[in-house]
Design a protein around this motif. Sequence first.
Motif, PDB file in Angstrom:
ATOM      1  N   LYS A  91       3.814   0.785 -63.170  1.00  0.00           N
ATOM      2  CA  LYS A  91       3.173   1.106 -61.820  1.00  0.00           C
ATOM      3  C   LYS A  91       1.992   0.179 -61.545  1.00  0.00           C
ATOM      4  O   LYS A  91       1.442  -0.451 -62.356  1.00  0.00           O
ATOM      5  CB  LYS A  91       2.553   2.485 -62.101  1.00  0.00           C
ATOM      6  CG  LYS A  91       3.436   3.694 -62.164  1.00  0.00           C
ATOM      7  CD  LYS A  91       2.772   5.082 -62.515  1.00  0.00           C
ATOM      8  CE  LYS A  91       3.751   6.236 -62.541  1.00  0.00           C
ATOM      9  NZ  LYS A  91       3.015   7.298 -62.790  1.00  0.00           N
ATOM     10  N   VAL A  92       1.999   0.011 -60.432  1.00  0.00           N
ATOM     11  CA  VAL A  92       0.757  -1.092 -59.886  1.00  0.00           C
ATOM     12  C   VAL A  92      -0.146  -0.369 -59.090  1.00  0.00           C
ATOM     13  O   VAL A  92      -0.175   0.220 -58.139  1.00  0.00           O
ATOM     14  CB  VAL A  92       1.359  -2.187 -58.856  1.00  0.00           C
ATOM     15  CG1 VAL A  92       0.264  -3.375 -58.515  1.00  0.00           C
ATOM     16  CG2 VAL A  92       2.418  -2.986 -59.532  1.00  0.00           C
ATOM     17  N   LEU A  93      -1.313  -0.270 -59.610  1.00  0.00           N
ATOM     18  CA  LEU A  93      -2.401   0.337 -59.090  1.00  0.00           C
ATOM     19  C   LEU A  93      -3.624  -0.619 -58.551  1.00  0.00           C
ATOM     20  O   LEU A  93      -3.904  -1.330 -59.205  1.00  0.00           O
ATOM     21  CB  LEU A  93      -3.148   1.259 -60.186  1.00  0.00           C
ATOM     22  CG  LEU A  93      -2.177   2.222 -60.774  1.00  0.00           C
ATOM     23  CD1 LEU A  93      -2.695   3.327 -61.925  1.00  0.00           C
ATOM     24  CD2 LEU A  93      -1.488   3.177 -59.867  1.00  0.00           C
ATOM     25  N   LYS A  94      -4.377  -0.365 -57.596  1.00  0.00           N
ATOM     26  CA  LYS A  94      -5.300  -1.099 -57.198  1.00  0.00           C
ATOM     27  C   LYS A  94      -6.349  -0.183 -56.872  1.00  0.00           C
ATOM     28  O   LYS A  94      -6.483   0.683 -56.283  1.00  0.00           O
ATOM     29  CB  LYS A  94      -4.897  -1.508 -55.525  1.00  0.00           C
ATOM     30  CG  LYS A  94      -5.804  -2.601 -54.990  1.00  0.00           C
ATOM     31  CD  LYS A  94      -5.436  -3.151 -53.681  1.00  0.00           C
ATOM     32  CE  LYS A  94      -6.379  -4.249 -53.223  1.00  0.00           C
ATOM     33  NZ  LYS A  94      -6.144  -4.855 -51.898  1.00  0.00           N
ATOM     34  N   ALA A  95      -7.646  -0.868 -57.365  1.00  0.00           N
ATOM     35  CA  ALA A  95      -8.913  -0.195 -57.613  1.00  0.00           C
ATOM     36  C   ALA A  95     -10.007  -1.097 -56.989  1.00  0.00           C
ATOM     37  O   ALA A  95      -9.873  -2.369 -56.607  1.00  0.00           O
ATOM     38  CB  ALA A  95      -9.257   0.185 -58.898  1.00  0.00           C
TER      39      ALA A  95
END
Length: 257
Positions: A234-238
């Motif tokens: 999964k690619v998460l952006k914060a």
Amino acid sequence: MVSTFHTLGLNIIRREYKALGLKAGFSLFDDQDQMALLKELTEDELEGDKDLLNQLLHTISNWKNDMLTPQQAQSAAMGERDQLFAHCYAMYQKQMKAYNALDFDDLILMPVILLKTNEEVRERWQSKIRYLLVDEYQDTNTSQYQLVKLLVGERARFTVVGDDDQSIYSWRGAQPKNLLMLSQDFPSLKVIKLEQNYRSTSRILRAANILIANNPHVFEKTLFSALPDGEMLKVLKANNEEHEASVWWGKSSPISL
């Protein structure tokens, strides 16, 4: 003996303090001690400017890690600021000697200078440390590499473990190129690649290989695992590190990509 670089350097200094021109019971300055001394010494030059004082402290540390004396720093100074900092470096070193005091960077710098210039001391420590193992070698700086070379000498009985793709201390002088210099300074060096990963799934390692392929390498490698692919990535952006931690622990939602 198990030790950090700096603890080893301190042990050498404690044993050889007379050869270094120190008196017994020398002091060790921490960051706050250094800052207080620099503030006092540079009152006319920097006028207590906190940003400049922090830059000066960082620059002196880098110069020491690169094995530069105040005179060499003065000669290499390119601009007005570096000239000023080199002048302050000279004042700082003079006062530290008067105080019979050392800072954190001296714990590597002074043993290196001593081992380079004093054959008797060098031979004593090479006999004492007959085999050397250095972990996280990619995070060594110039002075630490010089210390390794001087300790192992021509016998070169040593092993280093490191990965140039995992160097994270460039901000404090780490030189991943030290891995390359090893093969130049020790032509009989034997390289053993530890490419199998026992912790991560094959899917994660394929993704990692794609990413690290973009890095300049000293030694090429391909990571692999005997574990199956496992879950999809999964690619998460914060927004920032705090948001990232919250996303990781499920306390907030990631930004949609």
